[in-house]
Design an enzyme around this catalytic site. Sequence first.
Site, PDB file in Angstrom:
ATOM      1  N   SER A 117     -27.600 -51.576  -8.891  1.00 26.08           N
ATOM      2  CA  SER A 117     -27.973 -52.465  -7.793  1.00 26.08           C
ATOM      3  C   SER A 117     -27.003 -52.316  -6.630  1.00 26.08           C
ATOM      4  CB  SER A 117     -27.921 -53.905  -8.310  1.00 26.08           C
ATOM      5  OG  SER A 117     -27.902 -54.805  -7.247  1.00 26.08           O
ATOM      6  N   TYR A 143     -23.503 -61.282 -12.188  1.00 23.61           N
ATOM      7  CA  TYR A 143     -24.604 -60.318 -12.306  1.00 23.61           C
ATOM      8  C   TYR A 143     -24.188 -58.957 -11.738  1.00 23.61           C
ATOM      9  CZ  TYR A 143     -28.716 -57.675 -10.899  1.00 23.61           C
ATOM     10  OH  TYR A 143     -29.608 -56.649 -10.683  1.00 23.61           O
ATOM     11  N   LYS A 147     -23.442 -54.955 -13.490  1.00 20.93           N
ATOM     12  CA  LYS A 147     -23.948 -53.635 -13.061  1.00 20.93           C
ATOM     13  C   LYS A 147     -22.780 -52.678 -12.827  1.00 20.93           C
ATOM     14  CE  LYS A 147     -28.203 -54.552 -13.318  1.00 20.93           C
ATOM     15  NZ  LYS A 147     -29.086 -53.818 -14.221  1.00 20.93           N
TER      16      LYS A 147
HETATM   17  N1  LIG Z   1     -35.644 -56.891  -8.726  1.00 21.50           N
HETATM   18  C1  LIG Z   1     -34.666 -56.507  -7.908  1.00 21.50           C
HETATM   19  O1  LIG Z   1     -34.633 -56.869  -6.742  1.00 21.50           O
HETATM   20  C2  LIG Z   1     -33.577 -55.583  -8.421  1.00 21.50           C
HETATM   21  C3  LIG Z   1     -32.617 -55.091  -7.515  1.00 21.50           C
HETATM   22  C4  LIG Z   1     -31.615 -54.241  -8.004  1.00 21.50           C
HETATM   23  C5  LIG Z   1     -31.588 -53.894  -9.348  1.00 21.50           C
HETATM   24  N2  LIG Z   1     -32.522 -54.386 -10.199  1.00 21.50           N
HETATM   25  C6  LIG Z   1     -32.466 -54.008 -11.619  1.00 21.50           C
HETATM   26  O2  LIG Z   1     -33.722 -53.483 -12.016  1.00 21.50           O
HETATM   27  C7  LIG Z   1     -33.962 -53.796 -13.387  1.00 21.50           C
HETATM   28  C8  LIG Z   1     -35.332 -54.402 -13.536  1.00 21.50           C
HETATM   29  O3  LIG Z   1     -35.418 -55.568 -12.746  1.00 21.50           O
HETATM   30  P1  LIG Z   1     -36.759 -56.424 -12.630  1.00 21.50           P
HETATM   31  O4  LIG Z   1     -36.788 -57.045 -11.298  1.00 21.50           O
HETATM   32  O5  LIG Z   1     -37.911 -55.606 -13.063  1.00 21.50           O
HETATM   33  O6  LIG Z   1     -36.454 -57.575 -13.711  1.00 21.50           O
HETATM   34  P2  LIG Z   1     -37.407 -58.270 -14.797  1.00 21.50           P
HETATM   35  O7  LIG Z   1     -36.675 -59.470 -15.283  1.00 21.50           O
HETATM   36  O8  LIG Z   1     -38.790 -58.426 -14.262  1.00 21.50           O
HETATM   37  O9  LIG Z   1     -37.451 -57.181 -15.958  1.00 21.50           O
HETATM   38  C9  LIG Z   1     -36.444 -57.025 -16.908  1.00 21.50           C
HETATM   39  C10 LIG Z   1     -37.112 -56.829 -18.253  1.00 21.50           C
HETATM   40  O10 LIG Z   1     -36.082 -56.569 -19.228  1.00 21.50           O
HETATM   41  C11 LIG Z   1     -36.418 -57.272 -20.412  1.00 21.50           C
HETATM   42  N3  LIG Z   1     -35.170 -57.499 -21.151  1.00 21.50           N
HETATM   43  C12 LIG Z   1     -34.080 -58.207 -20.743  1.00 21.50           C
HETATM   44  N4  LIG Z   1     -33.121 -58.164 -21.681  1.00 21.50           N
HETATM   45  C13 LIG Z   1     -33.590 -57.415 -22.707  1.00 21.50           C
HETATM   46  C14 LIG Z   1     -33.049 -56.975 -23.944  1.00 21.50           C
HETATM   47  N5  LIG Z   1     -31.817 -57.331 -24.320  1.00 21.50           N
HETATM   48  N6  LIG Z   1     -33.800 -56.182 -24.744  1.00 21.50           N
HETATM   49  C15 LIG Z   1     -35.067 -55.821 -24.362  1.00 21.50           C
HETATM   50  N7  LIG Z   1     -35.622 -56.202 -23.198  1.00 21.50           N
HETATM   51  C16 LIG Z   1     -34.898 -56.980 -22.374  1.00 21.50           C
HETATM   52  C17 LIG Z   1     -37.094 -58.549 -19.942  1.00 21.50           C
HETATM   53  O11 LIG Z   1     -37.900 -59.121 -20.953  1.00 21.50           O
HETATM   54  C18 LIG Z   1     -37.885 -58.063 -18.730  1.00 21.50           C
HETATM   55  O12 LIG Z   1     -39.212 -57.698 -19.086  1.00 21.50           O
HETATM   56  C19 LIG Z   1     -32.819 -54.701 -13.829  1.00 21.50           C
HETATM   57  O13 LIG Z   1     -31.865 -53.923 -14.513  1.00 21.50           O
HETATM   58  C20 LIG Z   1     -32.249 -55.205 -12.522  1.00 21.50           C
HETATM   59  O14 LIG Z   1     -30.878 -55.537 -12.637  1.00 21.50           O
HETATM   60  C21 LIG Z   1     -33.519 -55.225  -9.770  1.00 21.50           C
END
Ligand SMILES: NC(=O)c1ccc[n+]([C@@H]2O[C@H](COP(=O)([O-])OP(=O)(O)OC[C@H]3O[C@@H](n4cnc5c(N)ncnc54)[C@H](O)[C@@H]3O)[C@@H](O)[C@H]2O)c1
Length: 336
Positions: A117, A143, A147
């Site tokens: 991120s 958070y 990362k």
């Molecule tokens: N959404 C954003 O703006 C953004 C920005 C930068 C980075 N990210 C990164 O992208 C990734 C996905 O983000 P997102 O927005 O799709 O989030 P999200 O919460 O929609 O998806 C995360 C998924 O991971 C699953 N999960 C969490 N812990 C788990 C575990 N221990 N075992 C198995 N499954 C698990 C959850 O059930 C969920 O379906 C994350 O790593 C997040 O940090 C997201």
Amino acid sequence: MKVLVTGGAGYIGSTTASALEDAGHTPIILDSLIRGRREYAVRYPFYEGDIADRELLGRIFREHPDIGATLHFAALIVVPESVAHPYLYYHENVVKSLELFRALDELGCERIIFSSSASIYGSNTGSDFKVSEDTPHAPDSPYARTKHMIEMALEDMSRALHFRSIALRYFNPIGADPAMRTGPYDEAPTHVLDILADVASGRIPIFRITGVDWPTRDGSGIRDYLHVWDLARAHVLAVERFDAAFDAFGGDFIPINLGSGRGVTVRELVAAFETVWGKPIAKEEAPPRDGDVAGAYASADRAAKLLGWKTELPLTQTIADALRWVHEVRPRMLGY
Ligand SMILES: NC(=O)c1ccc[n+]([C@@H]2O[C@H](COP(=O)([O-])OP(=O)(O)OC[C@H]3O[C@@H](n4cnc5c(N)ncnc54)[C@H](O)[C@@H]3O)[C@@H](O)[C@H]2O)c1
């Protein structure tokens, strides 16, 4: 190629699973459903369970020995929740990722692509707000620190173990799959575009432009919004060009920014939203919230050079896709 997608029931993981399938690959989903949606996962071979469950990972690789890469999206992602529950975040994100990486090494997975991120740069953005992969890290929430810590561990483990890894540092993904297979599913949205859509439909009374005295061109915060489909395509390219990227870059670990390379201010986003929506929305100016920063946008040159990737979809399409998802498709698919 078969690709293990941890967190494939979530917002970005499910969009990427669709992009992988469209490009002729087979996503294999591993998700605990602690967040995310079962509907998003069951479109593909789906294993419901935890990323730190070694036995389950062993079964996945026995049943799919031809998995060529792992995309590691699974994480908890809500900044205020990470402030309130740091142990939970360090445990779920850091400790469990370490277990996952060790198991993937033992199971012979040679390519790991990690969802990092832009929040790891914190407010370390210089006066022009542009950050490159070499900008020093200054993560300013638990958070963001998870990362940062996972990246450090991944770099060290890539050097010592059998896999190599790419950390994709996302800026501000918004919107929904243009084919409307999946999209943001949060009923109480924290993403700005979902909030704008809810203001437009009257579910939320007013949009607050929080912070209007930043040293940006119009005083509002600056972000680097990109269509989640462009982000998903970057993952497909990272899978396909993984080896070539290392041939060009060297080493065992490559961090790559994923953003448009252009900043958009919050006021500009609201104006673009109103153009697509066709009328003004209720909005007001408010002081910055605790922990708010002026923002940043990506230097996206490395992604262009190593992955042949740049964003393609304009902000107006991103907004139009988000509106169609939130107002038409999601209520039919998810009931809200
Ligand atoms: N959404 C954003 O703006 C953004 C920005 C930068 C980075 N990210 C990164 O992208 C990734 C996905 O983000 P997102 O927005 O799709 O989030 P999200 O919460 O929609 O998806 C995360 C998924 O991971 C699953 N999960 C969490 N812990 C788990 C575990 N221990 N075992 C198995 N499954 C698990 C959850 O059930 C969920 O379906 C994350 O790593 C997040 O940090 C997201």
